[in-house]
Design a protein around this motif. Structure first.
Motif, PDB file in Angstrom:
ATOM      1  N   THR A   1       0.836  -1.207   0.000  1.00  0.00           N
ATOM      2  CA  THR A   1       0.000   0.000   0.000  1.00  0.00           C
ATOM      3  C   THR A   1       0.870   1.257   0.000  1.00  0.00           C
TER       4      THR A   1
ATOM      5  N   GLN B   1      -7.551   0.300  -1.006  1.00  0.00           N
ATOM      6  CA  GLN B   1      -7.875  -0.937  -0.290  1.00  0.00           C
ATOM      7  C   GLN B   1      -9.116  -0.702   0.595  1.00  0.00           C
TER       8      GLN B   1
ATOM      9  N   ASP C   1      -5.531  -1.858  -5.081  1.00  0.00           N
ATOM     10  CA  ASP C   1      -4.994  -2.397  -3.835  1.00  0.00           C
ATOM     11  C   ASP C   1      -5.987  -3.393  -3.244  1.00  0.00           C
ATOM     12  N   GLU C   2      -5.663  -4.659  -3.371  1.00  0.00           N
ATOM     13  CA  GLU C   2      -6.529  -5.760  -2.900  1.00  0.00           C
ATOM     14  C   GLU C   2      -7.983  -5.592  -3.369  1.00  0.00           C
TER      15      GLU C   2
HETATM   16 MG    MG Z   1      -2.007  -2.929   2.062  1.00  0.00          MG
END
Ligand code: MG
Ligand code: ADP
Length: 254
Positions: free
Chosen positions: A43, A87, A171-172
Motif C-alpha cells: 500500500t 484498499q 490495492d486488494e
Molecule cells: Mg495494504
C-alpha cells in the motif's frame, strides 16, 4: 503506449524507512501482480506513486513515459492518468458517486464540471454500474456512503472503467468479495488491460487470476522486492504460505 517505472525507490514515513530500493516497470496492457505479507509495503508503494504527501521519497524516482512525476501533486498525477483504487476507501457522503465520476472525467478533459453529466456519459455509467452488479441508485448516493465492502470495490472499479486511466493501481480489489464479485472484478481488470491500461494489482489470492493473467508477479517483504516470477508464484504462495515460500523458494529468512 504507456510505461510506468519505479526506480530504486526508497520511502520514509515520519522518518521511518518503509520501502528500500524498489524497482518495477509496467507497460500498457500488462498486469503486474504484487504480493507480500501484511506490512510488506504494498500500500505504501501505491500511495507513494499516487503522491500522498506523507510518503517521503528519500531515494530513487518514479517515471511516467520517461518523465519524473515526483514533483507533481496527487491531482496532477491523476490528470496524467495514474489512478489508485484504494484498499479501504474513505466515504465521502457529501458527494454523489455520479458527481465524483463526472468531475474526474471533466478534470481529465480539462472542462468545467457539468452535473448532471451529458446523456452519453450517463448511459455508459448506468450500463457499467449494472454490469458491475451495482444498482443505478448507487450512483446518486454519497461516495462509499453506507456501501458494503463488496459494493465499495465495485464502485472503485466503476471509477477506473469510466476514467480509462493510463496506469491503474488496485490495492486488494478482491478482498471481502463474494465469488461472483471476484469474477466481475477479475474480468473488469482484464478489460482495462485489453483497452491498454497498465495495471498494478495487489492480491493474496489466486482466485482473481483465473480471470486475469498476470504478466509478472512481484513479491515484496519488509519493504523490498525479493522475488519476481510468473503466475506459478501466486499458486505456490497460496499453497505454501509466505513463510515457507521465502525459506524454500527464495532461500531467504525474512
Ligand atoms: Mg495494504
Ligand atoms: N502512515 C504510516 N505511518 C507509520 N507507519 C506506516 C504508515 N504507512 C505504513 N506504515 C508502515 O509501513 C509498513 C508497510 O505497510 P503497508 O504499506 O500498509 O503494507 P501492506 O500494504 O503490504 O500490508 C507497515 O509496517 C506499516 O505499519
Amino acid at each position: 503506449m504507456t510505461r510506468l517505472e519505479v526506480i530504486n525507490l526508497s520511502v520514509e514515513v515520519d522518518g521511518k524507512r518503509i520501502l528500500n530500493n524498489v524497482n518495477l516497470t509496467v507497460e500498457s496492457g500488462e498486469v503486474v501482480a504484487i504480493m507480500g505479507p501484511n506490512g510488506s509495503g504494498k500500500t505504501t508503494l501505491f500511495l507513494t506513486i499516487a503522491g500522498h504527501p506523507r510518503y517521503n521519497v528519500v531515494n530513487g524516482d518514479i517515471k511516467l513515459d520517461g518523465e519524473s512525476i515526483l514533483k507533481l501533486y496527487p491531482e496532477e498525477r491523476v490528470q496524467r492518468g495514474i489512478l489508485l483504487a484504494l484498499q479501504n476507501p474513505t466515504p465521502v457522503p457529501e458527494v454523489r458517486l455520479s458527481t465524483l465520476i463526472t468531475a474526474m472525467l471533466n478534470k481529465k478533459a480539462g472542462k468545467r464540471i457539468t452535473d448532471p453529466p451529458p446523456p452519453q456519459v450517463v448511459a455508459e455509467m448506468t450500463k457499467l454500474t449494472t454490469e458491475l452488479g451495482l444498482k443505478p441508485e448507487h450512483l446518486s448516493r454519497g461516495v462509499h456512503a453506507g456501501f458494503s465492502g463488496g459494493e465499495s470495490k465495485r464502485a472503485e472499479m466503476l471509477q477506473l472503467l469510466m476514467y480509462k486511466p493510463k496506469v491503474a493501481m488496485l490495492d486488494e480489489p478482491d478482498s471481502g468479495l463474494d465469488v461472483d464479485g471476484i469474477a466481475i472484478i477479475g474480468r473488469s481488470i482484464a478489460k482495462l488491460a485489453q483497452e491498454g491500461t497498465a495495471i498494478l494489482v495487489t492480491t493474496h489470492h489466486a482466485e482473481i487470476l483465473h480471470y486475469v493473467k498476470p504478466t509478472r508477479v512481484i513479491v515484496m517483504a519488509k519493504g523490498s522486492v525479493i522475488h519476481v516470477g510468473g503466475e506459478e508464484v501466486v499458486k505456490m504462495i497460496e499453497s505454501m504460505g509466505y513463510e515457507r515460500f521465502f525459506k524454500e523458494v527464495v532461500k531467504l529468512n525474512v
